[in-house]
Design a protein around this motif. Structure first.
Motif: not given
Length: 124
Positions: A35-38, A93-98, A119-123
């Motif tokens: 999964g992906w979380f943020r 900040v985007y995290f992957c998890a198992a 880190q993902v920054t949209v600006s």
């Protein structure tokens, strides 16, 4: 046990795209649902997307449905998150998890292993 390392984050403008990757090492990657979380500053970690062991089933948070795509390549031990039409509210900040097991997993407490985040920054 599996170790996870994310990459692909960065600074982009609204409407741009990014692809995050998460490489797993250790025990067989295909034994895990992923999964992906943020997590944005001052906010709790939130679910983004999940995928089952084979990649045949996926599930998305409403906030990203239609814009983000989760996928995996078990031969490469890699999980992906393609993010299109990015918005400022996607900044986090985007995290992957198992998670051990093969079905879709949504809740963070059901995941045993986590990456360090990217880190993902949209600006503009």
């Amino acid at each position: 046990q599996v170790q996870l390392v994310e990459s692909g984050g960065g600074l982009v403008q609204p409407g741009d795209s990014l692809r995050l990757s998460c490489v797993g090492s250790g025990r067989s990657f295909s034994n895990y649902a992923m999964g992906w979380f943020r997590q944005a500053p001052g906010k709790e970690r939130e679910f983004v997307a999940a995928i089952n062991w084979s990649g045949g089933s996926t599930y998305y948070a409403d906030s990203v449905k239609g814009r983000f795509t989760i996928s995996r390549d078990n031969a490469k031990n890699t999980l992906y998150l393609q993010m299109n039409s990015l918005k400022p509210e996607d900044t986090a900040v985007y995290f992957c998890a198992a998670s051990p097991g093969r079905g879709l997993v949504v809740r963070p407490y059901n995941y045993d292993y986590w990456g360090q985040g990217t880190q993902v920054t949209v600006s503009s």
